[in-house]
Design a protein around this motif. Structure first.
Motif, PDB file in Angstrom:
ATOM      1  N   MET A   1      63.972  40.144  38.834  1.00  0.00           N
ATOM      2  CA  MET A   1      64.084  39.043  39.563  1.00  0.00           C
ATOM      3  C   MET A   1      62.785  38.115  39.153  1.00  0.00           C
ATOM      4  O   MET A   1      61.721  38.791  39.458  1.00  0.00           O
ATOM      5  N   ARG A   2      63.150  37.106  38.866  1.00  0.00           N
ATOM      6  CA  ARG A   2      61.947  35.936  38.583  1.00  0.00           C
ATOM      7  C   ARG A   2      61.965  35.021  39.515  1.00  0.00           C
ATOM      8  O   ARG A   2      62.971  34.466  40.129  1.00  0.00           O
ATOM      9  N   VAL A   3      60.625  34.408  39.669  1.00  0.00           N
ATOM     10  CA  VAL A   3      60.777  33.454  40.794  1.00  0.00           C
ATOM     11  C   VAL A   3      60.153  32.232  40.165  1.00  0.00           C
ATOM     12  O   VAL A   3      59.970  32.348  38.811  1.00  0.00           O
ATOM     13  N   VAL A   4      60.467  31.241  40.663  1.00  0.00           N
ATOM     14  CA  VAL A   4      60.006  29.664  40.109  1.00  0.00           C
ATOM     15  C   VAL A   4      58.652  29.668  40.028  1.00  0.00           C
ATOM     16  O   VAL A   4      57.959  29.972  40.749  1.00  0.00           O
ATOM     17  N   THR A   5      58.363  28.936  38.688  1.00  0.00           N
ATOM     18  CA  THR A   5      56.882  28.658  38.495  1.00  0.00           C
ATOM     19  C   THR A   5      56.217  28.063  39.542  1.00  0.00           C
ATOM     20  O   THR A   5      56.644  27.030  40.067  1.00  0.00           O
ATOM     21  N   GLY A   6      54.958  28.816  39.887  1.00  0.00           N
ATOM     22  CA  GLY A   6      54.168  27.960  40.874  1.00  0.00           C
ATOM     23  C   GLY A   6      54.630  28.131  42.264  1.00  0.00           C
ATOM     24  O   GLY A   6      54.325  27.511  43.219  1.00  0.00           O
ATOM     25  N   ASP A   7      55.541  29.003  42.456  1.00  0.00           N
ATOM     26  CA  ASP A   7      56.204  29.435  43.966  1.00  0.00           C
ATOM     27  C   ASP A   7      55.123  30.007  44.960  1.00  0.00           C
ATOM     28  O   ASP A   7      54.412  30.918  44.320  1.00  0.00           O
ATOM     29  N   VAL A   8      54.860  29.630  46.111  1.00  0.00           N
ATOM     30  CA  VAL A   8      54.034  30.379  46.959  1.00  0.00           C
ATOM     31  C   VAL A   8      55.018  31.016  47.625  1.00  0.00           C
ATOM     32  O   VAL A   8      55.837  30.589  48.549  1.00  0.00           O
ATOM     33  N   ARG A   9      54.442  32.408  47.904  1.00  0.00           N
ATOM     34  CA  ARG A   9      55.143  33.414  48.682  1.00  0.00           C
ATOM     35  C   ARG A   9      54.142  34.247  49.589  1.00  0.00           C
ATOM     36  O   ARG A   9      53.052  34.112  49.254  1.00  0.00           O
ATOM     37  N   THR A  10      54.535  34.703  50.913  1.00  0.00           N
ATOM     38  CA  THR A  10      53.842  35.404  51.562  1.00  0.00           C
ATOM     39  C   THR A  10      54.220  36.579  51.458  1.00  0.00           C
ATOM     40  O   THR A  10      55.477  37.049  51.581  1.00  0.00           O
ATOM     41  N   TYR A  11      53.295  37.708  51.470  1.00  0.00           N
ATOM     42  CA  TYR A  11      53.628  39.139  51.542  1.00  0.00           C
ATOM     43  C   TYR A  11      52.837  39.680  52.614  1.00  0.00           C
ATOM     44  O   TYR A  11      51.284  39.224  53.065  1.00  0.00           O
ATOM     45  N   SER A  12      53.367  40.893  53.432  1.00  0.00           N
ATOM     46  CA  SER A  12      52.520  41.547  53.980  1.00  0.00           C
ATOM     47  C   SER A  12      51.770  42.633  53.485  1.00  0.00           C
ATOM     48  O   SER A  12      52.547  43.126  52.617  1.00  0.00           O
ATOM     49  N   ILE A  13      50.572  43.232  53.886  1.00  0.00           N
ATOM     50  CA  ILE A  13      49.792  44.230  53.184  1.00  0.00           C
ATOM     51  C   ILE A  13      49.742  45.214  54.078  1.00  0.00           C
ATOM     52  O   ILE A  13      49.159  45.117  55.262  1.00  0.00           O
TER      53      ILE A  13
ATOM     54  N   SER B   1      42.937  39.731  59.044  1.00  0.00           N
ATOM     55  CA  SER B   1      43.171  39.754  60.494  1.00  0.00           C
ATOM     56  C   SER B   1      44.699  40.017  60.688  1.00  0.00           C
ATOM     57  O   SER B   1      45.182  40.496  61.560  1.00  0.00           O
ATOM     58  N   THR B   2      45.374  39.232  59.891  1.00  0.00           N
ATOM     59  CA  THR B   2      46.901  39.468  60.130  1.00  0.00           C
ATOM     60  C   THR B   2      47.506  40.241  59.027  1.00  0.00           C
ATOM     61  O   THR B   2      48.765  40.494  59.294  1.00  0.00           O
ATOM     62  N   GLY B   3      46.916  40.731  58.272  1.00  0.00           N
ATOM     63  CA  GLY B   3      47.666  41.675  57.192  1.00  0.00           C
ATOM     64  C   GLY B   3      48.420  40.888  56.263  1.00  0.00           C
ATOM     65  O   GLY B   3      49.716  41.622  55.913  1.00  0.00           O
ATOM     66  N   ARG B   4      48.283  39.747  55.871  1.00  0.00           N
ATOM     67  CA  ARG B   4      49.249  38.792  55.249  1.00  0.00           C
ATOM     68  C   ARG B   4      48.495  38.307  53.812  1.00  0.00           C
ATOM     69  O   ARG B   4      47.228  38.120  53.929  1.00  0.00           O
ATOM     70  N   MET B   5      49.127  38.071  52.785  1.00  0.00           N
ATOM     71  CA  MET B   5      48.821  37.813  51.649  1.00  0.00           C
ATOM     72  C   MET B   5      49.697  36.386  51.044  1.00  0.00           C
ATOM     73  O   MET B   5      50.617  36.344  51.062  1.00  0.00           O
TER      74      MET B   5
ATOM     75  N   LYS C   1      53.519  45.566  42.338  1.00  0.00           N
ATOM     76  CA  LYS C   1      52.918  46.808  41.282  1.00  0.00           C
ATOM     77  C   LYS C   1      51.387  46.547  41.378  1.00  0.00           C
ATOM     78  O   LYS C   1      50.570  47.367  41.425  1.00  0.00           O
ATOM     79  N   GLU C   2      50.882  45.123  41.123  1.00  0.00           N
ATOM     80  CA  GLU C   2      49.607  45.067  41.051  1.00  0.00           C
ATOM     81  C   GLU C   2      48.766  45.408  42.365  1.00  0.00           C
ATOM     82  O   GLU C   2      47.574  45.856  42.276  1.00  0.00           O
TER      83      GLU C   2
ATOM     84  N   GLY D   1      45.493  50.492  45.778  1.00  0.00           N
ATOM     85  CA  GLY D   1      45.671  51.411  46.617  1.00  0.00           C
ATOM     86  C   GLY D   1      46.395  50.977  47.873  1.00  0.00           C
ATOM     87  O   GLY D   1      46.394  51.702  49.140  1.00  0.00           O
ATOM     88  N   TYR D   2      47.000  49.353  48.099  1.00  0.00           N
ATOM     89  CA  TYR D   2      47.612  49.127  49.012  1.00  0.00           C
ATOM     90  C   TYR D   2      49.223  48.615  48.747  1.00  0.00           C
ATOM     91  O   TYR D   2      49.562  48.989  47.800  1.00  0.00           O
ATOM     92  N   LYS D   3      49.852  48.697  49.810  1.00  0.00           N
ATOM     93  CA  LYS D   3      51.354  48.527  49.674  1.00  0.00           C
ATOM     94  C   LYS D   3      51.501  47.010  50.204  1.00  0.00           C
ATOM     95  O   LYS D   3      51.423  46.427  51.368  1.00  0.00           O
ATOM     96  N   ALA D   4      52.284  46.373  49.281  1.00  0.00           N
ATOM     97  CA  ALA D   4      52.717  44.918  49.827  1.00  0.00           C
ATOM     98  C   ALA D   4      54.251  44.674  49.955  1.00  0.00           C
ATOM     99  O   ALA D   4      54.979  45.757  49.494  1.00  0.00           O
ATOM    100  N   GLU D   5      54.677  43.991  50.651  1.00  0.00           N
ATOM    101  CA  GLU D   5      56.276  43.608  50.994  1.00  0.00           C
ATOM    102  C   GLU D   5      56.247  42.281  51.005  1.00  0.00           C
ATOM    103  O   GLU D   5      55.644  41.503  52.009  1.00  0.00           O
ATOM    104  N   LEU D   6      57.284  41.782  50.484  1.00  0.00           N
ATOM    105  CA  LEU D   6      57.653  40.166  50.421  1.00  0.00           C
ATOM    106  C   LEU D   6      57.994  40.074  51.718  1.00  0.00           C
ATOM    107  O   LEU D   6      58.867  40.595  52.489  1.00  0.00           O
ATOM    108  N   VAL D   7      57.662  38.748  52.561  1.00  0.00           N
ATOM    109  CA  VAL D   7      58.234  38.318  53.760  1.00  0.00           C
ATOM    110  C   VAL D   7      59.105  37.238  53.466  1.00  0.00           C
ATOM    111  O   VAL D   7      58.765  36.071  52.966  1.00  0.00           O
ATOM    112  N   THR D   8      60.336  37.651  53.874  1.00  0.00           N
ATOM    113  CA  THR D   8      61.525  37.169  53.449  1.00  0.00           C
ATOM    114  C   THR D   8      62.113  36.128  54.448  1.00  0.00           C
ATOM    115  O   THR D   8      62.869  35.183  54.149  1.00  0.00           O
TER     116      THR D   8
END
Length: 701
Positions: free
Chosen positions: A1-13, A43-47, A60-61, A66-73
């Motif tokens: 799955m590819r995202v659009v160039t320059g797309d801003v996403r939020t992940y929970s860490i 503070s919020t555990g968000r990236m 993967k990065e 050593g941390y786990k990320a998940e896309l906030v959809t």
């Protein structure tokens, strides 16, 4: 799955338990060519990250560090799956440590104990060691680096039990801290879960159950008794009482009928309602609240920023001091290498400023989450700090302390009929948005009076309005306006003075030369205002001040009814600014409470701008520092009390953290402190700070 160039996403860490952990992830991702920008908030555990590679690449990065990320959809995340790997590793290493310790007392198994200790170190220490590697690579001295260095050092000098105990206690502390911090990060989950995921949509004579994401504006939804309202809308049919407490914090249900606005997440008490949807799921009031709260929790307060700067200086200094302690004394022949090396390892552990760094953000996140659940939006930690220091609050009168729905009480014509007076008054006032003008127009409409043909309308700021009627310029306004016009008021002055002393607001109608009539308008004080002002004094706000453009008599009457300390009457907008500045000159930290629009200059001048009625006003939600979602002051004392408690807890946390660190540093050299006690002092202090901050989640209004 590819995202659009320059797309801003939020992940929970998952797994972050200090701000240096966030810095490690940030620095690592900044080194990736596909990443344009990245911000990780502990503070919020968000990236928040702008990238043009795949989501999987980012996950993967992050996992490498050593941390786990998940896309906030979506705005409606499911309950996060708890990662059991940390707990499993903790239990296994604990068993190995225990067996090794018991085995050390037997000559037969004593030789196996170091092996079991080493296995315990590997099991519990793998994850922090992996994070430490990437922290060093990204030039960050986080707790994982310091703890890993201390454990490796303990193993190097043969202190296998000590090293295994340290790494196990560190892992235990991490698990407990992570669980506790997640509770504060989820402090707005109750808000997210308020609005139901599906709605009953009316199509012809049928009712279809649809996900709220599939409901369009202008669709008609049916809300049954006892159900939560799924989307913002306008009632088109039915009558009911709606519990708006989840959004506005109001204690009593609000009656709703055709034409009234309802909000997603509120509860339909009784009676079926048909509601025309006015906002899509992502635009509802509750969605905006959640978005603003998340933004607020990510903003650093001045205290937090200072502590972060202190920690960035403290950690490398103690780290370098640890290296000096390990090398210099034995080099000059003072003591043994192993003794000073051990003291250096203790210093490495003490160099972790975890409790200090956590002391402020966890408290702020908890307080902002608590406020949001009580119908109050605090727009950031900086405003929470100011609210905790407020010593004077200035209130606009109309619509803030009073109902804002004045009514015409007396009509006094001079040389004309009552109908003619009302017709001219309606003509002059019908284009004004001022509550008093609206009261005059509503009264004239109720009497069936028609307006006249007019033109050349002018607004005279702070005084009134004018218009050309039948080629003659007419005015409607306060006494100041007609004194400026030099209109002959002889014979009416005594009546005007009498009405003003009774607390009426006077609207004078006339030309430059002639008085045509007087309308006396009265507003009623909100019962919630009296209670709120009394509660404010009980929580330590010394000065409660009334500001109004009305006359002295009206101001005096409202002041007596509400119990304010001081009042200022006959103020133009710029005069309100001067009063706020006067209060600041007296040494007060000043909050200004108003509707967020008419009082914009004074709100901007005050140290803290408070707007009320935010649930129905997007402008107030966007511009004020603190927003009371209900159209009354009921939750203002809770806000001040919560803010003051937050400031006390932050100070407690900071002092406790500093005292624990100072004690640990002092006890190293008399050889009272051991490596594992140093770990307990570090992780234990951090855990106590978190638990202390979490008390803010339970503060009740």
């Amino acid at each position: 799955m590819r995202v659009v160039t320059g797309d801003v996403r939020t992940y929970s860490i998952e797994g972050m338990d200090c701000s240096s952990c966030a810095l490690t992830i940030e620095n690592h991702l900044k080194g990736q060519d596909a990443v344009k920008s990245v911000k990780v908030n502990f503070s919020t555990g968000r990236m928040t990250i702008e990238h043009d590679n795949s989501v999987e690449d980012i996950l993967k990065e992050v996992s490498k560090t050593g941390y786990k990320a998940e896309l906030v959809t979506s705005r409606r995340p499911g309950e996060a799956k708890r990662d059991r790997s940390g707990m499993n590793a903790l239990v296994l290493s604990g068993v190995l440590l225990f067996i090794g310790f018991i085995g050390s007392y037997s000559e037969v198994t004593a030789a196996l104990s170091p092996i079991l200790y080493a296995l315990a170190i590997v099991v519990s220490g793998y994850k922090p060691a992996k994070s430490a590697f990437f922290a060093v690579k990204s030039r960050s001295l986080d707790m994982n680096v310091l703890m890993t260095a201390a454990v490796i050092g303990a193993a190097a000098i043969g202190e296998w039990l000590e090293g295994a105990t340290v790494v196990w206690l560190f892992a235990l502390g991490n698990v407990l801290q992570s669980r506790s911090i997640e509770k504060t990060r989820n402090s707005i989950r109750s808000l997210i879960d308020l609005a139901p995921p599906e709605a009953w949509v009316k199509q012809g004579q049928e009712l279809l159950r649809k996900p709220v994401e599939e409901v369009s504006a202008h669709d008609v939804i049916v809300v049954k008794p006892g159900d939560r309202i799924p989307l913002d809308g306008e009632v088109i049919s039915g009558e009911s009482s709606v519990n708006q407490a989840p959004i506005t914090g109001e204690s009593l249900p609000v009656d709703k009928q055709a034409g009234d606005v309802v909000y997603a997440g509120t509860i339909n008490e009784h009676g079926s309602l048909e509601v025309k949807v006015t906002k899509l799921v992502q635009d509802t009031t509750i969605s905006k609240i959640i978005h603003l709260v998340e933004e607020a929790q990510e903003q650093k307060a001045p205290t937090e920023a200072f502590v972060d700067k202190f920690a960035r200086v403290y950690t490398p200094i103690v780290f370098l001091f640890a290296l000096v302690v390990m090398v210099i004394p034995p080099l000059v022949g003072f003591g043994t290498w192993s003794g000073w090396f051990y003291k250096g390892l203790e210093l490495l552990v003490v160099a972790c400023p975890c409790a200090l760094v956590i002391s402020t953000p966890v408290a702020i996140v908890s307080a902002i989450g608590n406020a949001a659940r009580n119908g109050v939006l605090i727009k950031g930690g900086a405003f929470l700090e100011i609210a905790g220091k407020v010593s004077a609050i200035a209130f606009d009168k109309t619509g803030t302390l009073t109902e804002g729905k004045p009514k015409v009480a007396h009509i006094i014509p001079y040389g004309t009929t009552e109908v003619e007076l009302l017709s001219i008054a309606k003509t002059l006032e019908e284009y004004s948005t001022h509550p008093i003008a609206k009261a005059v127009v509503d009264y004239a409409n109720g009497k069936g009076v028609q307006a006249k043909e007019a033109g050349s309308y002018k607004n005279i700021v702070g005084k009134g309005v004018s218009a050309m009627i039948d080629s003659q310029e007419y005015f409607a306004g306060n006494l100041k306006l007609f004194l400026d016009l030099n209109t002959n008021l002889e014979g009416a002055n005594e009546r005007i003075s009498s009405l003003q002393q009774e607390g009426h607001t006077i609207v004078i109608i006339g030309t430059r030369l002639q008085l045509i009539g007087i309308l006396a308008v009265a507003d009623t004080v909100r019962h919630t205002s009296v209670k709120a002002l009394s509660s404010l004094r009980s929580v330590g706000v010394n000065q409660v001040v009334l500001l109004t453009g009305d006359n002295e008599g009206t101001a005096k009457k409202v002041a007596a009814e509400t119990g304010v300390n001081r009042y200022f009457a006959e103020l133009l907008p710029e005069d309100k600014v001067s009063v706020v500045q006067q209060l600041q000159g007296e040494g007060h930290v000043v909050a200004m409470a108003g509707d967020g629009i008419n009082d914009a200059p004074a709100l901007a001048t005050a140290n803290l701008g408070i707007a009320m009625g935010g649930a129905g006003t997007d402008t107030a939600m966007e511009t004020a520092d603190i927003v009371l979602m209900a159209d009354n002051l009921e939750k203002l004392p809770h806000t001040v009390k919560l803010s003051r408690k937050a400031m006390r807890i932050i100070k407690q946390n900071i002092w406790f953290s500093l005292i624990v660190k100072a004690a640990a540093l002092i006890l190293i050299f008399p050889e009272v402190l051991t490596l594992w006690i140093a770990v307990i002092s570090d992780t234990g202090a951090a855990l106590i700070v978190i638990l202390n901050s979490m008390r803010l989640l339970r503060v009740r209004s």
